[in-house]
Design an enzyme around this catalytic site. Sequence first.
Site, PDB file in Angstrom:
ATOM      1  N   GLU A  81      40.319 -31.798  32.699  1.00 14.71           N
ATOM      2  CA  GLU A  81      40.148 -32.739  31.594  1.00 14.71           C
ATOM      3  C   GLU A  81      41.192 -32.433  30.506  1.00 14.71           C
ATOM      4  O   GLU A  81      41.051 -32.858  29.368  1.00 14.71           O
ATOM      5  CB  GLU A  81      38.727 -32.731  31.055  1.00 14.71           C
ATOM      6  CG  GLU A  81      38.174 -31.370  30.736  1.00 14.71           C
ATOM      7  CD  GLU A  81      36.730 -31.439  30.279  1.00 14.71           C
ATOM      8  OE1 GLU A  81      36.481 -32.089  29.262  1.00 14.71           O
ATOM      9  OE2 GLU A  81      35.872 -30.827  30.928  1.00 14.71           O
ATOM     10  N   CYS A 113      33.630 -31.500  32.958  1.00 15.67           N
ATOM     11  CA  CYS A 113      33.544 -30.238  33.712  1.00 15.67           C
ATOM     12  C   CYS A 113      33.069 -30.442  35.143  1.00 15.67           C
ATOM     13  O   CYS A 113      33.133 -29.518  35.954  1.00 15.67           O
ATOM     14  CB  CYS A 113      32.597 -29.275  33.017  1.00 15.67           C
ATOM     15  SG  CYS A 113      33.077 -28.928  31.342  1.00 15.67           S
ATOM     16  N   HIS A 235      26.843 -24.245  34.993  1.00 19.35           N
ATOM     17  CA  HIS A 235      28.045 -24.517  34.203  1.00 19.35           C
ATOM     18  C   HIS A 235      27.918 -23.716  32.905  1.00 19.35           C
ATOM     19  O   HIS A 235      26.853 -23.729  32.265  1.00 19.35           O
ATOM     20  CB  HIS A 235      28.171 -26.013  33.908  1.00 19.35           C
ATOM     21  CG  HIS A 235      29.194 -26.286  32.850  1.00 19.35           C
ATOM     22  ND1 HIS A 235      30.494 -25.854  32.974  1.00 19.35           N
ATOM     23  CD2 HIS A 235      29.105 -26.886  31.627  1.00 19.35           C
ATOM     24  CE1 HIS A 235      31.167 -26.187  31.877  1.00 19.35           C
ATOM     25  NE2 HIS A 235      30.344 -26.811  31.053  1.00 19.35           N
ATOM     26  N   ASN A 279      34.771 -20.749  27.768  1.00 17.92           N
ATOM     27  CA  ASN A 279      34.638 -21.955  28.589  1.00 17.92           C
ATOM     28  C   ASN A 279      35.987 -22.303  29.227  1.00 17.92           C
ATOM     29  O   ASN A 279      37.032 -22.217  28.577  1.00 17.92           O
ATOM     30  CB  ASN A 279      34.162 -23.131  27.706  1.00 17.92           C
ATOM     31  CG  ASN A 279      33.605 -24.294  28.524  1.00 17.92           C
ATOM     32  OD1 ASN A 279      33.671 -24.295  29.754  1.00 17.92           O
ATOM     33  ND2 ASN A 279      33.046 -25.284  27.840  1.00 17.92           N
ATOM     34  N   SER A 312      30.133 -33.352  30.623  1.00 19.11           N
ATOM     35  CA  SER A 312      29.713 -34.203  29.509  1.00 19.11           C
ATOM     36  C   SER A 312      30.109 -35.647  29.738  1.00 19.11           C
ATOM     37  O   SER A 312      31.064 -35.955  30.442  1.00 19.11           O
ATOM     38  CB  SER A 312      30.369 -33.715  28.210  1.00 19.11           C
ATOM     39  OG  SER A 312      29.666 -32.610  27.724  1.00 19.11           O
TER      40      SER A 312
HETATM   41  P1  HMG Z   1      26.027 -23.969  15.945  1.00 17.54           P
HETATM   42  O1  HMG Z   1      25.245 -25.165  15.628  1.00 17.54           O
HETATM   43  O2  HMG Z   1      26.971 -23.499  14.901  1.00 17.54           O
HETATM   44  O3  HMG Z   1      25.152 -22.739  16.334  1.00 17.54           O
HETATM   45  O4  HMG Z   1      26.875 -24.218  17.258  1.00 17.54           O
HETATM   46  P2  HMG Z   1      23.562 -22.531  16.162  1.00 17.54           P
HETATM   47  O5  HMG Z   1      23.197 -22.568  14.751  1.00 17.54           O
HETATM   48  O6  HMG Z   1      22.820 -23.421  17.110  1.00 17.54           O
HETATM   49  O7  HMG Z   1      23.496 -21.027  16.683  1.00 17.54           O
HETATM   50  C1  HMG Z   1      23.778 -20.733  18.012  1.00 17.54           C
HETATM   51  C2  HMG Z   1      22.742 -19.710  18.486  1.00 17.54           C
HETATM   52  O8  HMG Z   1      22.972 -18.501  17.765  1.00 17.54           O
HETATM   53  C3  HMG Z   1      21.303 -20.128  18.197  1.00 17.54           C
HETATM   54  O9  HMG Z   1      20.530 -19.639  19.266  1.00 17.54           O
HETATM   55  C4  HMG Z   1      20.966 -19.359  16.918  1.00 17.54           C
HETATM   56  O10 HMG Z   1      19.583 -19.107  16.751  1.00 17.54           O
HETATM   57  C5  HMG Z   1      21.739 -18.072  17.180  1.00 17.54           C
HETATM   58  P3  HMG Z   1      19.346 -20.556  19.894  1.00 17.54           P
HETATM   59  O11 HMG Z   1      18.449 -20.872  18.758  1.00 17.54           O
HETATM   60  O12 HMG Z   1      20.039 -21.797  20.393  1.00 17.54           O
HETATM   61  O13 HMG Z   1      18.772 -19.713  20.951  1.00 17.54           O
HETATM   62  N1  HMG Z   1      22.083 -17.331  15.959  1.00 17.54           N
HETATM   63  C6  HMG Z   1      22.019 -15.988  15.873  1.00 17.54           C
HETATM   64  N2  HMG Z   1      21.648 -15.045  16.777  1.00 17.54           N
HETATM   65  C7  HMG Z   1      21.716 -13.730  16.397  1.00 17.54           C
HETATM   66  N3  HMG Z   1      22.111 -13.349  15.128  1.00 17.54           N
HETATM   67  C8  HMG Z   1      22.469 -14.268  14.209  1.00 17.54           C
HETATM   68  C9  HMG Z   1      22.438 -15.649  14.564  1.00 17.54           C
HETATM   69  N4  HMG Z   1      22.747 -16.802  13.931  1.00 17.54           N
HETATM   70  C10 HMG Z   1      22.510 -17.814  14.784  1.00 17.54           C
HETATM   71  N5  HMG Z   1      22.858 -13.870  13.002  1.00 17.54           N
HETATM   72  C11 HMG Z   1      27.041 -25.064  19.516  1.00 17.54           C
HETATM   73  C12 HMG Z   1      26.434 -23.998  18.587  1.00 17.54           C
HETATM   74  C13 HMG Z   1      26.818 -24.646  20.950  1.00 17.54           C
HETATM   75  C14 HMG Z   1      26.346 -26.398  19.217  1.00 17.54           C
HETATM   76  C15 HMG Z   1      28.567 -25.181  19.205  1.00 17.54           C
HETATM   77  O14 HMG Z   1      29.209 -23.958  19.494  1.00 17.54           O
HETATM   78  C16 HMG Z   1      29.253 -26.291  19.981  1.00 17.54           C
HETATM   79  O15 HMG Z   1      29.229 -27.452  19.581  1.00 17.54           O
HETATM   80  N6  HMG Z   1      29.921 -25.937  21.141  1.00 17.54           N
HETATM   81  C17 HMG Z   1      30.603 -26.927  21.983  1.00 17.54           C
HETATM   82  C18 HMG Z   1      29.646 -27.805  22.761  1.00 17.54           C
HETATM   83  C19 HMG Z   1      28.949 -27.071  23.880  1.00 17.54           C
HETATM   84  O16 HMG Z   1      29.385 -26.030  24.330  1.00 17.54           O
HETATM   85  N7  HMG Z   1      27.886 -27.698  24.418  1.00 17.54           N
HETATM   86  C20 HMG Z   1      27.160 -27.139  25.536  1.00 17.54           C
HETATM   87  C21 HMG Z   1      26.512 -28.206  26.431  1.00 17.54           C
HETATM   88  S1  HMG Z   1      27.679 -29.502  26.865  1.00 17.54           S
HETATM   89  C22 HMG Z   1      28.650 -28.772  28.124  1.00 17.54           C
HETATM   90  O17 HMG Z   1      28.358 -27.736  28.611  1.00 17.54           O
HETATM   91  C23 HMG Z   1      29.892 -29.517  28.526  1.00 17.54           C
HETATM   92  C24 HMG Z   1      31.210 -28.938  28.040  1.00 17.54           C
HETATM   93  O18 HMG Z   1      31.573 -27.797  28.795  1.00 17.54           O
HETATM   94  C25 HMG Z   1      32.300 -29.993  28.109  1.00 17.54           C
HETATM   95  C26 HMG Z   1      32.557 -30.721  29.412  1.00 17.54           C
HETATM   96  O19 HMG Z   1      31.684 -31.042  30.204  1.00 17.54           O
HETATM   97  O20 HMG Z   1      33.717 -31.095  29.602  1.00 17.54           O
HETATM   98  C27 HMG Z   1      31.141 -28.512  26.581  1.00 17.54           C
END
Ligand code: HMG
Length: 410
Positions: A81, A113, A235, A279, A312
């Site tokens: 991609e 992906c 994934h 990733n 996605s």
């Molecule tokens: P965010 O919103 O900044 O993070 O971004 P958050 O607030 O959700 O925190 C992440 C985790 O850290 C949470 O854990 C928090 O609790 C924890 P959870 O509640 O989910 O279990 N946390 C802590 N833990 C320990 N100590 C601390 C602390 N603070 C917070 N102090 C997000 C997270 C993944 C949304 C962001 O990184 C993002 O947008 N990433 C890109 C999108 C992504 O990877 N999506 C995954 C599914 S889609 C997919 O897999 C397809 C893809 O590969 C693309 C394709 O297909 O081509 C992306």
Amino acid sequence: MRMNAGIEALAFYTPGFSLGLEALARHRRQDPQKYITGLGQQRMSVPPPDEDVVTMAANAAARALEGCDLSSLDSIIFATESGVDQSKAAAIYVHQLIGLPTTCKAFEIKQACCGSTAALQMAQALVTLRPDKRVLIVASDVARYGLGTAGEPTQGAGAMAILVSATPKLLSFDPESGSYTEDVMDFWRPNYMDEALVDGKYSIKIYLKALSESWNGYHADSGRRFEDFTRFCYHLPFTRMAEKAHRHLARITGHGELTHADLETHLRPSLRYNQVTGNSYTASLYVGLISLLETDPIDLTGKRIGLFSYGSGCMATYFSGVVVEGYREHLRADQHQRMLGDRIELTVPEYERFYEHRLPVTGEDYATTVHTCGKFRIAGIRNHKRIYEQVSDLSEPMPAASGVATLSRV
Ligand code: HMG
């Protein structure tokens, strides 16, 4: 007994530079535990200016084809991609770089992906019809979000190559699978952008919904249940996603809450490599599979592995395979672990300079500076054409990455 089509050889490649997520967190004034525990990531690979999806794929492909009779190759299918041309398939550049015969077809395939899994299923069908043929799948991507965005710690880069044949030496695929497709905007990259746009929380929800739906399809097709699997690969946009997914799968199949020990056994070996590469989109699930086969302490011969591919946008597939006797003799654990361990560690400003480098988009000729630790590099642009070159002989070990001192010339 006749075996189903499957994986005869498997290799991956990741660039020779990485950034520690603890350093990134401190720089972005975040708690490092958010990235390390919350996302489950320790490092991410960073491509230098003279590497792209073509050079990464060529490096992985050259490894996977060691000792292969190239005249049996029907095609090379490139899933990505992060395409480099609107018309010409990246597969053709790789075809030339690794010296494939002119009789071998070369084309590109895309669905985020999940494109690599679509390619894999096409390849299985082809070698089942023509057991004398082989198909090479390469999947290569640079996961890129905006600097300082929530997606930034989930970046990474890498490529994998899978040789599919009727005589698998590593994994024999079960013919059954379940798929799910829905038009959603959880993650996308418009043609005018270098970085993906993402609705992060929504993407996690859709990933889990697609897992339920494709598992249901898989279960209906195969009759297999959660307890029929020894290990599970998902994934991996970040490794905590696998934990969320696996807990979800256990719940929807009536197994309630898994213990920490269950997760460690079912998942941990498949997470080790991605935890330090980040990733790699199309390659990510398969880097997880390589990590599982190369680092699981138990002998997995005859064991069934569940695989979940999510792309996605979205399309997802649940499928499975059985590990082939003697698989350990065909792994490249030393090569892969040396590659991961030898990477040069970047500081955040060095990473940002790599990140900000772009090949010109205005048509002028351009020469890249030498950084690559792989056997291939993009030397630049001439007359609107991408110029690739081989850095060292395929039989020699990977050259060392060039020192960060040259970064100022990026
Ligand atoms: P965010 O919103 O900044 O993070 O971004 P958050 O607030 O959700 O925190 C992440 C985790 O850290 C949470 O854990 C928090 O609790 C924890 P959870 O509640 O989910 O279990 N946390 C802590 N833990 C320990 N100590 C601390 C602390 N603070 C917070 N102090 C997000 C997270 C993944 C949304 C962001 O990184 C993002 O947008 N990433 C890109 C999108 C992504 O990877 N999506 C995954 C599914 S889609 C997919 O897999 C397809 C893809 O590969 C693309 C394709 O297909 O081509 C992306």
